[in-house]
Enzyme design. Structure first.
Site, PDB file in Angstrom:
ATOM      1  N   ASP A 160       0.837  -1.195   0.000  1.00  9.48           N
ATOM      2  CA  ASP A 160       0.000   0.000   0.000  1.00  9.48           C
ATOM      3  C   ASP A 160       0.878   1.253   0.000  1.00  9.48           C
ATOM      4  O   ASP A 160       1.599   1.508   0.965  1.00  9.48           O
ATOM      5  CB  ASP A 160      -0.902  -0.014   1.248  1.00  9.48           C
ATOM      6  CG  ASP A 160      -2.072   0.934   1.143  1.00  9.48           C
ATOM      7  OD1 ASP A 160      -2.108   1.737   0.203  1.00  9.48           O
ATOM      8  OD2 ASP A 160      -2.951   0.879   2.027  1.00  9.48           O
ATOM      9  N   ASP A 161       0.864   2.003  -1.093  1.00  9.35           N
ATOM     10  CA  ASP A 161       1.634   3.261  -1.217  1.00  9.35           C
ATOM     11  C   ASP A 161       3.132   3.026  -1.360  1.00  9.35           C
ATOM     12  O   ASP A 161       3.936   3.822  -0.868  1.00  9.35           O
ATOM     13  CB  ASP A 161       1.427   4.177   0.000  1.00  9.35           C
ATOM     14  CG  ASP A 161       0.066   4.848   0.037  1.00  9.35           C
ATOM     15  OD1 ASP A 161      -0.745   4.589  -0.862  1.00  9.35           O
ATOM     16  OD2 ASP A 161      -0.171   5.631   0.965  1.00  9.35           O
TER      17      ASP A 161
ATOM     18  N   CYS B 162      -5.359   4.998  -3.904  1.00  4.80           N
ATOM     19  CA  CYS B 162      -5.586   3.609  -3.516  1.00  4.80           C
ATOM     20  C   CYS B 162      -6.793   2.966  -4.191  1.00  4.80           C
ATOM     21  O   CYS B 162      -6.675   1.978  -4.918  1.00  4.80           O
ATOM     22  CB  CYS B 162      -5.753   3.517  -1.998  1.00  4.80           C
ATOM     23  SG  CYS B 162      -4.348   4.118  -1.044  1.00  4.80           S
TER      24      CYS B 162
ATOM     25  N   ASP C  75      -0.264  -0.413  -5.046  1.00  4.13           N
ATOM     26  CA  ASP C  75      -1.417   0.239  -5.666  1.00  4.13           C
ATOM     27  C   ASP C  75      -1.093   1.602  -6.245  1.00  4.13           C
ATOM     28  O   ASP C  75      -1.689   2.032  -7.230  1.00  4.13           O
ATOM     29  CB  ASP C  75      -2.594   0.345  -4.683  1.00  4.13           C
ATOM     30  CG  ASP C  75      -2.220   0.992  -3.361  1.00  4.13           C
ATOM     31  OD1 ASP C  75      -1.052   1.380  -3.169  1.00  4.13           O
ATOM     32  OD2 ASP C  75      -3.109   1.106  -2.485  1.00  4.13           O
ATOM     33  N   ASN C  76      -0.167   2.329  -5.660  1.00  8.58           N
ATOM     34  CA  ASN C  76       0.239   3.636  -6.175  1.00  8.58           C
ATOM     35  C   ASN C  76       1.583   4.005  -5.569  1.00  8.58           C
ATOM     36  O   ASN C  76       2.048   3.373  -4.623  1.00  8.58           O
ATOM     37  CB  ASN C  76      -0.804   4.721  -5.863  1.00  8.58           C
ATOM     38  CG  ASN C  76      -1.215   4.771  -4.412  1.00  8.58           C
ATOM     39  OD1 ASN C  76      -2.292   4.310  -4.043  1.00  8.58           O
ATOM     40  ND2 ASN C  76      -0.361   5.318  -3.557  1.00  8.58           N
TER      41      ASN C  76
END
Length: 531
Positions: A54-55, A70, A305-306
């Site tokens: 995540d991130d 997200c 995700d990003n």
């Protein structure tokens, strides 16, 4: 960086193995057979494991995401579609994040649902799903999306302690005892349990979505003193003014205060610390697959995700922006038939993950409505491969109707503001970009949906840090071509999203494609200045 068990003596803790330091557009760190394959494993279709952090940024190489946030990005992974086709535009229920509309229209057509219903796969999910999952307005924790045989989903956004999981539709609360509650370790344990107790008569798909390295960046106790001397990268765009950029970037205060720099350096260290537990999860998972004889028949994908920024253009910390540091993420893959230590510079995006995994399972992309392409030919080293030369990146800004309480002097419409009144998002931080990579061009063209209809263009061959906006100096004919291509991609669906880009020898301008499916007012407004 390898998705392999460590050498004897244990894992090295000098830095997270997941943070590569190399300049590659796509990383394929792969291995041949590491164990003797059992007859049961060899006789069925391959298994697939998707590890999603995540991130986690990857500014030096990796894969692109179609939206630097997200929920829209995760929706693109699950559906294989660009945001304008799956309809998730931000992290709110109103933005379609895990909304009832999403559940009704998109969830039945995600690639895990197809794997389960059409391909006979056991499907296992553990971790963060979508940011609004579990909200009362979205069916609560009782809702289990179609297609999942085993469901261990986090309520709403990433946490490490004091969270609630949906265990196949039943709520289970966790506290703050490290030995039983630390979420990354909990995900590792339930994943190992699945491998121990699953059926051996069906192939399996696992999606494990960790909270790391998302805020609040709570590391496991044994890692909280790691990387004490590490600082956020000081690349050329660190702590400089975003000259000739969208107003949201220009409003950042330059130079940043010492307290802001200390804050982002501390955040950077903590992010790395949380990833050490992800290292442990990956190590345990691969050792278990090797022990059971299934590693040689299992594809493993590792991505995020990003991206994330820490001080670039004097923006303290966040994502959401159009630049490489926010739209590029790691991509590491291993599996049967893939040679070790390969790299590819072909342009790939997370909308390709679903098509790739379905291709591995033997399901035709032509039977879906997905916008992406299967990476399997790339992974297996196909020669003379026809591939895309551009992708779409799109984002709809978030803002508040009221004045931000952190910065009462600012007008309504901004969000994600820091105490020094540097804001990371706004209503009109709404943009769409064509990201182009070909033999001759490495270009990004972006338009903002605001009163200025602001344009940013970057030549990443000459300017990899995206410091100089060349929108006013680039050849007007080229600018016009990119404008038309952007309109076409904003209205594409399925096969039309895979048509040749403007720098592809096969490119042919067809105005009918520009508004073929989603010719919205927003699309027309984005492009009015060049028509």
């Amino acid at each position: 960086m390898r998705l392999l068990p460590p050498a004897p003596g244990g894992p090295r803790r000098g830095r997270p193995r997941h943070l590569p330091f190399c300049s590659l557009a796509l990383l394929l760190l792969l291995s041949g057979c590491l164990g003797v394959s059992r007859v049961a494993a060899a006789s069925r279709r391959p298994n697939v494991v998707l590890l999603l952090t995540d991130d986690q940024d990857e500014v030096l190489g990796g894969m692109y995401v179609p939206s630097a946030l997200c929920c829209p990005s995760r929706a693109s992974i699950l559906t294989g579609k660009y945001p304008h086709n799956h309809g998730v535009v931000n992290n709110t229920l109103e933005g379609n994040c895990s909304s009832q509309s999403w559940q009704k229209i998109q969830e039945p057509n995600t690639f895990p649902a197809i794997l389960r219903s059409m391909c006979g796969y056991q499907t296992f999910f553990a971790g963060k799903y979508l940011n609004e999952y579990g909200a009362p307005g979205a069916g609560g924790l009782e809702h289990v999306p179609l297609g999942w045989s085993y469901w261990y989903a986090l309520e709403k956004n990433s946490k490490y302690y004091n969270y609630t999981l949906s265990i196949n539709g039943k709520a289970r609360k966790h506290g703050e005892n490290y030995s039983v509650d630390y979420l990354t370790d909990v995900l590792a344990n339930v994943s190992l349990d699945f491998l121990d107790y699953k059926s051996n008569s069906e192939p399996f798909f696992m999606m494990i979505a960790t909270p790391a390295p998302h805020s609040p960046w709570t590391a496991a106790p044994q890692y909280q003193k790691s990387f004490q001397n590490v600082l956020a990268p000081r690349n050329k765009n660190f702590n400089i003014h975003g000259t000739n950029k969208h107003w949201l970037i220009r409003q950042a205060k330059t130079p940043m205060t010492n307290s802001s720099i200390q804050f982002l350096d501390n955040a950077f260290r903590k992010r790395w610390q949380t990833l050490l537990s992800v290292d442990d999860l990956v190590e345990k998972l691969i050792k278990r697959l090797e022990f059971t004889g299934e590693l040689s028949n299992t594809y493993i994908f590792y991505t995020s995700d990003n991206g994330y920024h820490t001080g670039q253009f004097s923006l303290p910390i966040d994502k959401r922006q159009l630049y490489e540091f926010d739209i590029k993420v790691p991509l590491l893959v291993r599996g049967p038939g893939i040679k070790p230590n390969q790299t590819s510079k072909l342009l790939v995006a997370n909308i390709d993950l679903g098509p790739t995994i379905l291709d591995i399972a033997g399901y035709s992309l032509n039977k879906t409505q997905m916008d992406g392409m299967s990476l399997l030919p790339i992974l297996k080293g196909a020669s003379n491969l026809t591939w895309r030369s551009d992708i779409l990146v799109e984002y709809q800004g978030e803002g508040r109707d009221a004045t931000d309480p952190t910065c009462p002097s600012l007008s309504p419409g901004v969000s994600q503001c820091f105490p020094d009144c540097v804001c990371e998002d706004a209503y009109n931080n709404t943009y769409a970009c064509v990201r182009t990579m070909s033999a001759l061009w490495n270009l990004q063209y972006c338009e903002f949906d605001d009163q200025e209809v602001f344009v940013e263009v970057y030549n990443l061959t000459a300017d990899p840090d995206q410091i100089t906006n060349i929108a006013k100096s680039i050849d007007p004919e080229l600018l016009g071509k990119m404008n038309y291509r952007l309109m076409m991609l904003q209205s594409c669906s399925g096969p039309t999203c895979r048509t040749p880009g403007v720098f592809d020898p096969r490119y042919r301008f067809d105005p009918r494609l520009m508004f073929s499916n989603h010719g919205s007012v927003r699309t027309q407004r984005f492009s009015k200045h060049l028509l």
